[in-house]
Design a protein around this motif. Structure first.
Motif, PDB file in Angstrom:
ATOM      1  N   PRO A 158     100.072  71.758 114.358  1.00  0.00           N
ATOM      2  CA  PRO A 158      99.651  70.366 114.637  1.00  0.00           C
ATOM      3  C   PRO A 158     100.596  69.305 114.100  1.00  0.00           C
ATOM      4  N   PHE A 159     101.838  69.657 113.733  1.00  0.00           N
ATOM      5  CA  PHE A 159     102.915  68.752 113.322  1.00  0.00           C
ATOM      6  C   PHE A 159     102.682  68.070 111.966  1.00  0.00           C
ATOM      7  N   ALA A 160     101.660  68.504 111.235  1.00  0.00           N
ATOM      8  CA  ALA A 160     101.417  67.919 109.910  1.00  0.00           C
ATOM      9  C   ALA A 160     100.561  68.859 109.078  1.00  0.00           C
ATOM     10  N   ASN A 161     100.877  68.945 107.784  1.00  0.00           N
ATOM     11  CA  ASN A 161     100.087  69.699 106.815  1.00  0.00           C
ATOM     12  C   ASN A 161      99.931  68.863 105.551  1.00  0.00           C
ATOM     13  N   VAL A 162      98.787  69.000 104.897  1.00  0.00           N
ATOM     14  CA  VAL A 162      98.584  68.364 103.601  1.00  0.00           C
ATOM     15  C   VAL A 162      99.137  69.291 102.525  1.00  0.00           C
ATOM     16  N   GLU A 163     100.053  68.779 101.711  1.00  0.00           N
ATOM     17  CA  GLU A 163     100.675  69.590 100.670  1.00  0.00           C
ATOM     18  C   GLU A 163     100.461  68.953  99.304  1.00  0.00           C
ATOM     19  N   ARG A 164     100.366  69.798  98.308  1.00  0.00           N
ATOM     20  CA  ARG A 164     100.262  69.359  96.922  1.00  0.00           C
ATOM     21  C   ARG A 164     101.677  69.175  96.383  1.00  0.00           C
ATOM     22  N   LEU A 165     102.094  67.923  96.229  1.00  0.00           N
ATOM     23  CA  LEU A 165     103.439  67.618  95.759  1.00  0.00           C
ATOM     24  C   LEU A 165     103.497  67.767  94.245  1.00  0.00           C
ATOM     25  N   GLN A 166     104.454  68.541  93.772  1.00  0.00           N
ATOM     26  CA  GLN A 166     104.669  68.686  92.341  1.00  0.00           C
ATOM     27  C   GLN A 166     106.112  68.295  92.029  1.00  0.00           C
ATOM     28  N   SER A 167     106.280  67.329  91.172  1.00  0.00           N
ATOM     29  CA  SER A 167     107.602  66.805  90.840  1.00  0.00           C
ATOM     30  C   SER A 167     107.893  67.013  89.363  1.00  0.00           C
ATOM     31  N   ASP A 168     109.057  67.561  89.102  1.00  0.00           N
ATOM     32  CA  ASP A 168     109.564  67.647  87.736  1.00  0.00           C
ATOM     33  C   ASP A 168     110.718  66.665  87.621  1.00  0.00           C
ATOM     34  N   LEU A 169     110.606  65.734  86.702  1.00  0.00           N
ATOM     35  CA  LEU A 169     111.654  64.742  86.523  1.00  0.00           C
ATOM     36  C   LEU A 169     112.176  64.785  85.096  1.00  0.00           C
ATOM     37  N   SER A 170     113.466  64.575  84.959  1.00  0.00           N
ATOM     38  CA  SER A 170     114.083  64.569  83.640  1.00  0.00           C
ATOM     39  C   SER A 170     115.336  63.711  83.698  1.00  0.00           C
ATOM     40  N   HIS A 186     122.233  60.538  83.364  1.00  0.00           N
ATOM     41  CA  HIS A 186     121.975  61.718  84.194  1.00  0.00           C
ATOM     42  C   HIS A 186     120.491  61.758  84.525  1.00  0.00           C
ATOM     43  N   THR A 187     120.139  61.909  85.807  1.00  0.00           N
ATOM     44  CA  THR A 187     118.745  61.999  86.224  1.00  0.00           C
ATOM     45  C   THR A 187     118.559  63.170  87.173  1.00  0.00           C
ATOM     46  N   GLU A 188     117.367  63.767  87.111  1.00  0.00           N
ATOM     47  CA  GLU A 188     116.983  64.846  88.018  1.00  0.00           C
ATOM     48  C   GLU A 188     115.540  64.630  88.448  1.00  0.00           C
ATOM     49  N   ARG A 189     115.288  64.784  89.746  1.00  0.00           N
ATOM     50  CA  ARG A 189     113.933  64.759  90.283  1.00  0.00           C
ATOM     51  C   ARG A 189     113.801  65.956  91.219  1.00  0.00           C
ATOM     52  N   GLU A 190     113.084  66.970  90.757  1.00  0.00           N
ATOM     53  CA  GLU A 190     112.904  68.202  91.515  1.00  0.00           C
ATOM     54  C   GLU A 190     111.495  68.222  92.099  1.00  0.00           C
ATOM     55  N   SER A 191     111.400  68.333  93.431  1.00  0.00           N
ATOM     56  CA  SER A 191     110.091  68.353  94.078  1.00  0.00           C
ATOM     57  C   SER A 191     110.234  68.956  95.459  1.00  0.00           C
ATOM     58  N   ASN A 192     109.085  69.063  96.207  1.00  0.00           N
ATOM     59  CA  ASN A 192     109.166  69.498  97.584  1.00  0.00           C
ATOM     60  C   ASN A 192     109.375  68.325  98.535  1.00  0.00           C
ATOM     61  N   LEU A 193     109.743  67.176  97.979  1.00  0.00           N
ATOM     62  CA  LEU A 193     110.482  66.139  98.696  1.00  0.00           C
ATOM     63  C   LEU A 193     111.961  66.415  98.421  1.00  0.00           C
ATOM     64  N   PRO A 194     112.887  65.634  98.986  1.00  0.00           N
ATOM     65  CA  PRO A 194     114.283  65.871  98.608  1.00  0.00           C
ATOM     66  C   PRO A 194     114.458  65.815  97.097  1.00  0.00           C
ATOM     67  N   SER A 195     115.150  66.797  96.560  1.00  0.00           N
ATOM     68  CA  SER A 195     115.437  66.844  95.138  1.00  0.00           C
ATOM     69  C   SER A 195     116.775  66.162  94.893  1.00  0.00           C
ATOM     70  N   GLU A 196     116.829  65.352  93.845  1.00  0.00           N
ATOM     71  CA  GLU A 196     118.031  64.562  93.565  1.00  0.00           C
ATOM     72  C   GLU A 196     118.541  64.854  92.168  1.00  0.00           C
ATOM     73  N   ARG A 197     119.838  65.054  92.063  1.00  0.00           N
ATOM     74  CA  ARG A 197     120.527  65.094  90.777  1.00  0.00           C
ATOM     75  C   ARG A 197     121.622  64.049  90.821  1.00  0.00           C
ATOM     76  N   ARG A 198     121.661  63.195  89.816  1.00  0.00           N
ATOM     77  CA  ARG A 198     122.603  62.076  89.848  1.00  0.00           C
ATOM     78  C   ARG A 198     123.250  61.889  88.483  1.00  0.00           C
TER      79      ARG A 198
END
Length: 653
Positions: free
Chosen positions: A267-279, A305-317
């Motif tokens: 159906p082109f969409a699912n509800v997901e439990r987003l879990q983000s680890d940031l440091s 230095h920053t990190e955001r790890e999740s099931n959205l795009p994860s970023e390391r900068r």
């Protein structure tokens, strides 16, 4: 309940007639005239009187932070006249000035001790990562209006500079613990000592655990989070002319949020439990050399230095920045400040079907220089400030940001100022390189794709401001500012014909905003202060160049309240007992519709001696829960802020 709160504010002052003055005067003991003349540095990058500054500036001193009862920097900004603060969920805030608010309000530059925390990825601020120890904040300087001439791109609608205390001011031990209904549990510890007779240090650690917000049906918002951080600061007065500072922080946190994620098949969409680890971690070095009474050199460099790890795009900068400036007086009628700077930031982004970036790694460079001259036209009465910031970025090339400001002081108790400024908001990494898939709503369920576009231009602002300050009495102050802003090349979305399920980033909006901000303070008694503020704001946007993006146009027209009003009371009932309360009205938002609300906050504090402090705070007391800002970026239900109570104990030694 509202009548009770107003009555407590207006009539409670009689109780402080029995209060005794506190033994050690500090900034909190200044009368209002002294507070208005406190020196600030964020307007011109050198110390000047707040009362005579050519900008709509407000200073939140540490005493106000302590007594407002808020636990985060974002919430503390609610008390600043003209600021628009709305909580999106438990760990996300929309914070802006003069419109264009959102989860990533991209026209507000935020700094911590001169270190930019503005994200090149999303063009905004991650307020969850700014969960600093409020006890160590000396003051927050808030400029409403452009500050690009000295601070550069993205300082379009405002600048917030959080300035921490020196290690010399934080000697000894401090331990605090708090907990309550929403602030489930928090603890802080700080120790300050001496390395030598002319060198001081402090180290600290903090942990906070926050509860979920609520859904409109009373359900759980499933967005709880926790954050831990630790850090240090060293201040060394190497000589009578040289001050060296080294400071750093490390933080780590975990967040939850349920969101609707698109899929490639029905159906082109699912509800997901987003879990983000940031440091993240940062270190800042600063050298200040006083050449003479009227000449000073500053050199600052930082690594972040920053990190955001999740099931959205994860970023390391990783970001490295270095900047030097020199301020001096020339021929007794020119105050000149100039500087040079360079910043490099690199990122690595890992995406998925919902959001991805191409390329996944990118390095961005920023070169800048600025020159500003304050010219004394009539001694102690009239001065003109002109300046310009010149930058080169990898998005749009060279950008210039000039300003002219005139200040007239007809008497020692009055200041009239006006300014004309140009500022730009450069594109973000997302606007250049993103691919976003968005699930549409049934019955026509499908996926729409949004693409970045590297041909995008910077958003331009031309701002006209007028301000007036008055001190009719040492215990009464008034501050008013009016503005008219014109914007060009505002970001929007455009179709990619002939495929009308694909859109791309474009610059097909322009517009005007205008408004008035009025605030006043009255100290009827030495132990009682009242602050009030009113803001009117209006935005009118227009599509240009064949633009069809009515949704973005209407969103930003309705993303800020038309009217805001606040009244706050700070009262010493006795020498040891403090009673503080506030009432706030925030008008409705439109597109999406968010109703206006009235709420109240109350704090009762007891300081039996110089070592112990006990307090209990009640926030959002006039209703069980209310929405403040609808999510703009993530497809997720509206969360509502709940009534909360928490207590705090602090021990200083």
């Amino acid at each position: 309940m509202r009548k009770i709160i107003v009555g407590l504010i207006l009539l409670g002052g009689s109780a402080c007639l029995l209060a005794q003055p506190k033994p050690e005067p500090d900034l909190a003991e200044f009368d209002l005239e002294q507070l208005m003349r406190v020196r600030v540095t964020s307007v011109s990058k050198y110390p000047e009187s707040r009362f005579n500054a050519a900008a709509a500036i407000y200073v939140v001193p540490n005493e106000e932070l302590r007594r407002n009862g808020f636990a985060t920097i974002a919430d503390a900004l609610r008390t600043v006249p003209g600021m628009d603060v709305g909580q999106v969920n438990s760990h996300t805030w929309a914070v802006s000035a003069r419109g264009f608010n959102g989860e990533y309000a991209n026209k507000l530059l935020v700094l911590n001790d001169g270190r930019s925390v503005y994200s090149p990825l999303s063009s905004g601020v991650y307020w969850d990562a700014q969960d600093m120890m409020l006890e160590d904040v000396d003051r927050i300087e808030v400029i409403r209006g452009p500050g690009a001439t000295v601070w550069g791109a993205n300082a379009v609608n405002g600048v917030i500079n959080v300035i921490s205390k020196s290690a010399k001011e934080t000697q000894g031990v401090l331990v605090s613990a708090s907990g309550g209904s929403e602030e489930r549990g928090a603890g802080e510890i700080r120790y300050g000592g001496k390395l030598a007779d002319n060198a001081w240090y402090r180290v600290y650690a903090k942990h906070a655990d926050r509860d979920d917000t609520a859904l409109a049906n009373g359900g759980d918002g499933a967005d709880d989070w926790w954050m831990s951080r630790t850090g240090f600061r060293i201040d060394w007065e190497a000589t009578a002319q040289d001050l060296l500072t080294l400071q750093g922080d490390y933080y780590q946190g975990h967040e939850h949020l349920s969101i609707v994620q698109p899929t490639a098949t029905a159906p082109f969409a699912n509800v997901e439990r987003l879990q983000s680890d940031l440091s993240g971690a940062n270190v800042v070095g600063r050298w200040t050399r006083t050449l003479s009474e009227n000449s000073e050199i500053k050199l600052q460099s930082y690594y972040d230095h920053t990190e955001r790890e999740s099931n959205l795009p994860s970023e390391r900068r990783d970001t490295f920045d270095i900047e030097g400036q020199h301020s001096f007086t020339w021929r007794n009628w020119n105050r000149v400040v100039w500087g040079l700077g360079y910043r490099i930031t690199t990122d690595k982004i890992r995406g998925d079907f919902a959001q991805s970036f191409s390329p996944s790694e990118r390095t961005l460079n920023l070169f800048n220089s600025f020159l500003q001259d304050e010219i004394l036209l009539v001694e102690d009465r009239l001065h003109l400030t002109i300046g310009c910031k010149l930058e080169h970025n990898d998005f749009t090339g060279f950008e210039y940001q000039p300003s002219a400001k005139l200040v007239w002081m007809p008497t020692e108790k009055q200041t009239l100022w006006g300014a004309i400024s140009r500022a730009v908001r450069t594109p973000s990494r997302a606007e250049d390189d993103v691919r976003v898939n968005v699930a549409t709503q049934p019955p026509s369920a499908s996926v729409i794709t949004i693409l970045g576009d590297r041909s995008g231009l910077s958003e331009n602002l031309l701002a006209y401001e007028l301000g007036y300050r008055l001190l009719p009495h040492p215990r009464v102050s008034l501050d008013a500012a009016a503005f008219y802003n014109t914007y060009d090349h505002l970001r929007s979305l455009a179709f990619n014909p002939p495929v009308f399920t694909t859109l791309h980033s474009a610059n097909q909006l322009k517009g005007e905003t205008y408004g008035v901000e009025v605030s006043g303070e009255w100290q009827p008694l030495a132990c009682w202060r009242l602050r009030t503020a009113y803001t009117f704001f209006k935005a009118e946007l227009h599509r240009v160049g064949g633009g069809l993006d009515q949704q973005t146009e209407k969103f930003f027209e309705g993303a800020a309240p038309r009217h805001q009003f606040s009244l706050r009371s700070q009262l010493d009932l006795t020498r040891q007992i403090e009673f503080d309360c506030g009432l706030r009205f925030v008008d409705a938002l439109h597109n999406p519709e968010t109703p206006g609300y009235v709420t109240a906050d109350v704090r009762l504090g007891w300081r039996p001696n110089d070592h112990w402090e006990f307090s209990i705070s009640g926030l959002n007391l006039l209703d069980n829960q209310h929405p403040e800002f609808a999510p703009q970026i993530l497809n997720t239900p509206v969360r509502e802020v709940e009534r909360s109570v928490y207590g705090k104990i602090t021990w200083r030694f």
